[in-house]
Enzyme design. Sequence first.
Site, PDB file in Angstrom:
ATOM      1  N   HIS A   1       4.886  -3.016   6.744  1.00  0.00           N
ATOM      2  CA  HIS A   1       5.017  -4.008   7.805  1.00  0.00           C
ATOM      3  C   HIS A   1       3.909  -3.920   8.847  1.00  0.00           C
ATOM      4  CE1 HIS A   1       9.072  -4.601   6.183  1.00  0.00           C
ATOM      5  NE2 HIS A   1       9.052  -5.759   6.807  1.00  0.00           N
ATOM      6  N   GLY A   2       3.296  -2.779   8.987  1.00  0.00           N
ATOM      7  CA  GLY A   2       2.228  -2.711   9.967  1.00  0.00           C
ATOM      8  C   GLY A   2       1.736  -1.305  10.212  1.00  0.00           C
TER       9      GLY A   2
END
Length: 475
Positions: free
Chosen positions: A326-327
């Site tokens: 996700h990041g």
Amino acid sequence: MLFNSVAFAIFLPVVFFLYWFVFNKTKNTQNALLIVASYYFYSCWDWRFLFLLVFSTFLDYYTGIQIERGKSDKSRKFWFWLSIIVNLGFLGVFKYYNFFASSFSELLNSVGVKASPILLQVILPVGISFYTFHGLSYVIDIYYKRIKAEYNFVDYSLFVSYFPLLVAGPIERATHLLPQVKTKREFDFEKAKEGIGQIVWGLFKKVVIADSCAVFANQIFDNYENMDSLSLILGAVYFAFQIYGDFSGYSDIALGVSKLFGIDLLKNFNYPYFSRDIAEFWRRWHISLSSWFRDYIYIPLGGSKGSKFVQIRNVFVIFVISGFWHGANWTFIVWGLLNAIYFLPLLLLNKNRNNLEAIELKPNLKSIQALISILITFGLTTFAWIFFRSDSIGNAIGYVKRIFLLNFNFSEAKSYLSINLIILLLLFNVIEWINKENSGPIYKGFYKTKLIFVIILIVLFGQFGLKNEFIYFQF
């Protein structure tokens, strides 16, 4: 180009008209038009990164063919690992290089070694995590002889770059999408009606539910140091509905738009906030990503087979990778770890495959227990979302600490209670509950009435002036 923009409202009818009335003679002309439309759609964000999309497409197309043609295991492995390394290399450089460089520099500084990392001043190409995973699943499936390589470059290019799913999924599989791409589509009025209903419901989720919640969630998260406990709880709940409305709204629009072109995409959400435990939640949330990790990482690691230690290891690996996907921020990794911890008791007690059947509420004790389980699961999920939303671990911990001060200032929290928004959230949950066994709330029964009703809600309560991008564009 955003799904909730005027530009897309012009783009979609134009492509629809050309697709069915000008380029409808053959499958090849239909696919060629959709590729051109997809590249234009992507270039509206930043045309300079088209080369990454085209390069990734060509790489996996070519390596897929070479893997299939390989006459020895050594040759097949060479092309397989070339695709894996190059794809993950691009993803690593653009998405994770600065994170690793900064983290390593901080580690050196903590032990007295001065270090100044060289950081890349580049923006993250939108959708890179999604189209990279499209290509990876294709190459992996060819290597393990689950599918045959696609020799038609146009067909394969459309599989990777199809604009409804290009920038935020769902993450498609070649086994599902390629057969549809390889046949000429005929207009299906009922499918188009269903698609329009899904688009409208997705827009409602985004511009009414998600963007209205975002107004308050942003205020509270950005100023949490001065907030009382009740306001902070409200902020977490608002964000829970913001991210659900935002991402599932995008997925609904993507699936609905695709239906207009006669193509079905994988279902990505299945009413996750009605889950009775965290395992059920992950079977219902971002389904295409969860199933991707299950099939290509979790099962190859041994899945639920082997000793409990192996099972626990696999669960933590899959959730940490999910967080990291996700990041490039420790907040996402902690979010993943929290979900792994939530999952652990179910695994140890062999209850992670409970609640496979649809929930039915009746006036009995079992239904009361189910409702309590839903509320507990929502509460745990919402707590984890605090880390997902926060800019740093420090901010997330500070936010949580202030909640547990149990300082309830009702007069202050009242300013974050919008009667309109509360009613809309209640209405939204009631509609979803009633339709939890259906593909969408609008299509079945009283189609025109429900469509008009939702459009009126969008016009009256939609947050059109905020120009909020979809949250998952950053991933």
